[in-house]
Design an enzyme around this catalytic site. Structure first.
Site, PDB file in Angstrom:
ATOM      1  N   ASP A  95     -20.072  36.633  -5.413  1.00 47.01           N
ATOM      2  CA  ASP A  95     -19.616  37.288  -4.179  1.00 47.01           C
ATOM      3  C   ASP A  95     -20.345  38.576  -3.839  1.00 47.01           C
ATOM      4  O   ASP A  95     -19.842  39.394  -3.085  1.00 47.01           O
ATOM      5  CB  ASP A  95     -18.113  37.584  -4.310  1.00 47.01           C
ATOM      6  CG  ASP A  95     -17.807  38.466  -5.522  1.00 47.01           C
ATOM      7  OD1 ASP A  95     -18.759  38.989  -6.124  1.00 47.01           O
ATOM      8  OD2 ASP A  95     -16.618  38.626  -5.859  1.00 47.01           O
ATOM      9  N   GLU A 117     -18.850  29.288  -8.337  1.00 44.36           N
ATOM     10  CA  GLU A 117     -17.671  30.172  -8.330  1.00 44.36           C
ATOM     11  C   GLU A 117     -17.152  30.344  -6.891  1.00 44.36           C
ATOM     12  O   GLU A 117     -16.923  31.450  -6.392  1.00 44.36           O
ATOM     13  CB  GLU A 117     -17.966  31.533  -8.961  1.00 44.36           C
ATOM     14  CG  GLU A 117     -16.741  32.240  -9.488  1.00 44.36           C
ATOM     15  CD  GLU A 117     -17.051  33.653  -9.980  1.00 44.36           C
ATOM     16  OE1 GLU A 117     -17.366  34.521  -9.139  1.00 44.36           O
ATOM     17  OE2 GLU A 117     -16.982  33.881 -11.205  1.00 44.36           O
ATOM     18  N   GLU A 131     -16.699  42.143  -1.368  1.00 49.41           N
ATOM     19  CA  GLU A 131     -16.851  40.829  -2.014  1.00 49.41           C
ATOM     20  C   GLU A 131     -16.010  39.725  -1.376  1.00 49.41           C
ATOM     21  O   GLU A 131     -16.442  38.581  -1.294  1.00 49.41           O
ATOM     22  CB  GLU A 131     -16.538  40.936  -3.507  1.00 49.41           C
ATOM     23  CG  GLU A 131     -17.562  41.728  -4.312  1.00 49.41           C
ATOM     24  CD  GLU A 131     -17.378  43.233  -4.250  1.00 49.41           C
ATOM     25  OE1 GLU A 131     -16.383  43.696  -3.631  1.00 49.41           O
ATOM     26  OE2 GLU A 131     -18.210  43.960  -4.806  1.00 49.41           O
ATOM     27  N   HIS A 208     -15.836  50.089 -11.621  1.00 41.44           N
ATOM     28  CA  HIS A 208     -16.992  50.292 -10.738  1.00 41.44           C
ATOM     29  C   HIS A 208     -16.756  49.905  -9.283  1.00 41.44           C
ATOM     30  O   HIS A 208     -17.590  50.146  -8.433  1.00 41.44           O
ATOM     31  CB  HIS A 208     -18.184  49.473 -11.250  1.00 41.44           C
ATOM     32  CG  HIS A 208     -18.023  47.992 -11.055  1.00 41.44           C
ATOM     33  ND1 HIS A 208     -18.285  47.371  -9.849  1.00 41.44           N
ATOM     34  CD2 HIS A 208     -17.592  47.021 -11.876  1.00 41.44           C
ATOM     35  CE1 HIS A 208     -18.050  46.069  -9.963  1.00 41.44           C
ATOM     36  NE2 HIS A 208     -17.613  45.824 -11.183  1.00 41.44           N
ATOM     37  N   ARG A 210     -16.290  49.379  -5.458  1.00 40.59           N
ATOM     38  CA  ARG A 210     -16.496  50.277  -4.317  1.00 40.59           C
ATOM     39  C   ARG A 210     -15.187  50.774  -3.723  1.00 40.59           C
ATOM     40  O   ARG A 210     -15.049  51.949  -3.385  1.00 40.59           O
ATOM     41  CB  ARG A 210     -17.269  49.559  -3.206  1.00 40.59           C
ATOM     42  CG  ARG A 210     -18.742  49.828  -3.217  1.00 40.59           C
ATOM     43  CD  ARG A 210     -19.492  48.868  -2.325  1.00 40.59           C
ATOM     44  NE  ARG A 210     -20.800  48.640  -2.914  1.00 40.59           N
ATOM     45  CZ  ARG A 210     -21.918  49.204  -2.489  1.00 40.59           C
ATOM     46  NH1 ARG A 210     -21.901  49.999  -1.443  1.00 40.59           N
ATOM     47  NH2 ARG A 210     -23.063  48.970  -3.079  1.00 40.59           N
ATOM     48  N   HIS A 241     -20.722  52.460 -15.604  1.00 38.14           N
ATOM     49  CA  HIS A 241     -21.604  51.806 -14.614  1.00 38.14           C
ATOM     50  C   HIS A 241     -22.637  52.822 -14.119  1.00 38.14           C
ATOM     51  O   HIS A 241     -22.352  54.023 -14.060  1.00 38.14           O
ATOM     52  CB  HIS A 241     -20.725  51.297 -13.468  1.00 38.14           C
ATOM     53  CG  HIS A 241     -21.411  50.355 -12.520  1.00 38.14           C
ATOM     54  ND1 HIS A 241     -22.311  50.777 -11.567  1.00 38.14           N
ATOM     55  CD2 HIS A 241     -21.316  49.008 -12.377  1.00 38.14           C
ATOM     56  CE1 HIS A 241     -22.737  49.720 -10.868  1.00 38.14           C
ATOM     57  NE2 HIS A 241     -22.154  48.630 -11.348  1.00 38.14           N
TER      58      HIS A 241
END
Ligand code: UD1
Ligand code: UDP
Length: 371
Positions: A95, A117, A131, A208, A210, A241
């Site tokens: 994604d 997926e 995503e 991590h 966003r 990250h």
């Protein structure tokens, strides 16, 4: 038949690696690998672990890249590659923005698309962001939907996709994990060799996303910090990250805490090994939500929504959200309540049996009349 696998970030590389390996084993398929380089160091370490040499590296990475940067640069560079190679099928996984750009570039050239997926949904376009949108947009362009679970197939059916194009295959994350845990590995980071995994409760933290950057991430880290300070026997390992925005918040909240070990991102093999040794996992990662249950590790999911409800429904994951109090309470109960801990710490594997890559390539061979 010519197949091109397109990916660009750490998690895509991990989950695409079993596919690339299996494709290369099939004699009647020519396999090409094109990486966008959306991630750089974090991608390269996975390519090394799985010994994958890309045929094309678009090298789009730049520090602080925007979503538009990633999409536009991948799209224009892929366009040339597809023009030259004219593959029969393009495969994308997951994604990320690389996935969406990959699917769109193939669509523009009328090349068939396989989405690995497929069908995960949170039903909130802004969480995970971007995503959820990338996955939906990719579904619209896809010819072969490789859904990891029955639940993801159901999601696609609800949206009107034709059942004959949806295949339940398991998730290649389990294929990769089985490969990783078989390998012997000693940690390069001394701290990971020194930790007392037997007598202390060692917790693995990653974050991590966003949509969590800002107040939500401050809440997550503050709750973790407070629980650690209140329990002498709890320590945290946090491979941070590379996103500078994540680092800034982590440094602000954890800077004086000697029981929180912030380290560089780990390579996939040591990371899997560490995950198999810790008490529990706190994460907003997608892939780690799938791996931890397979290793019998309770997971506290620090997100408002998850598109991976299978772990929550199987009682190995708690969806704690991003408010301070719920994360604090969930973490504290898992540390203090042995009965709850035991109930959650059972190895279950809703995501497949480690044969997803073989299943997917068998389907491709059949659909393209190679079998
Ligand atoms: C990306 C994906 C996300 C996935 C995550 C896995 C998108 C929009 N986001 O998010 O779906 O969950 O990867 O980790 O596709 N950086 C480096 N070196 C690296 C990687 C990242 O320095 O090897 C730093 C850079 O400053 C970069 C920032 O991290 O600008 C963010 O990277 P980016 O790929 O834009 O997004 P992620 O947050 O990593
Ligand atoms: N991972 C890794 N090193 C780390 C952290 C994670 O190799 O320091 C692996 C982890 O095993 C999983 C994948 O990276 O397979 C998850 O990546 P990430 O959390 O970045 O992305 P997401 O799955 O959320 O898209």
């Amino acid at each position: 038949m010519k197949v091109i696998c397109v990916f660009g970030t750490r998690p895509e590389a991990i989950k695409m690696a079993p596919i690339v390996k299996e494709l290369k084993r099939r004699k009647n398929i020519e396999t090409l690998v094109a990486v966008t380089g959306q991630h750089r160091q974090m991608l390269d370490q996975v390519l090394k672990v799985f010994d994958i040499e890309p045929d094309y590296d678009m090298n789009i990475f730049k520090q602080g890249q925007s979503l538009s940067d990633i999409t536009v640069n991948s799209l224009t560079r892929l366009d040339k590659i597809l023009e030259e190679e004219k593959p029969d099928l393009l495969l994308v996984q997951g994604d990320t923005s690389t996935v969406f750009a990959g699917a769109l570039s193939a669509f523009y050239k009328k090349i068939k698309i396989g989405h690995i997926e497929a069908g995960l949904r949170s039903d909130n376009l802004y969480s995970p962001y971007p995503e959820e949108a990338n996955r939906r947009l990719t579904s619209v362009l896809t010819n072969f939907h490789f859904a990891p679970t029955k639940g993801s197939k159901e999601n696609l059916l609800k949206e009107g996709f034709d059942e004959k194009n949806i295949y339940v295959t398991g998730n290649t994350v389990i294929d990769a994990l089985k490969y990783a845990v078989k390998k012997e590995h000693k940690f390069d980071q001394e701290i990971l060799n020194e930790l007392d995994y037997e007598n202390k409760k060692i917790v693995l933290l990653t974050s991590h996303r966003r949509e969590n950057i800002g107040q939500a991430m401050e809440n997550i880290f503050s709750a973790v910090n407070d629980v650690v300070n209140e329990h002498d026997d709890v320590e945290v390992v946090f491979p941070v990250h590379l996103n500078p925005k994540v680092r800034e918040i982590a440094n602000k909240i954890f800077k004086d805490n000697e029981k929180i070990h912030m380290i560089e991102p780990l390579d996939y093999l040591p990371f899997s090994k560490l995950m198999s040794k810790v008490e529990l996992v706190i994460t907003d990662s997608g892939g780690i939500q799938e791996e931890a249950p397979a290793l019998g590790k309770p997971v506290i999911v620090v997100r408002e929504e998850t598109e991976r409800m299978e772990g929550v429904l199987a009682n190995t994951a708690i969806l704690a959200g991003t408010s301070y109090q719920k994360i604090y309470d969930s973490f504290k109960s898992l540390i203090e309540d042995q009965e709850l801990y035991e109930k959650m710490a059972k190895a279950i594997n809703p995501y497949g049996d480690g044969k997803a890559a073989v299943n997917i390539i068998d389907i491709i061979e059949k659909e393209f009349d190679l079998k």
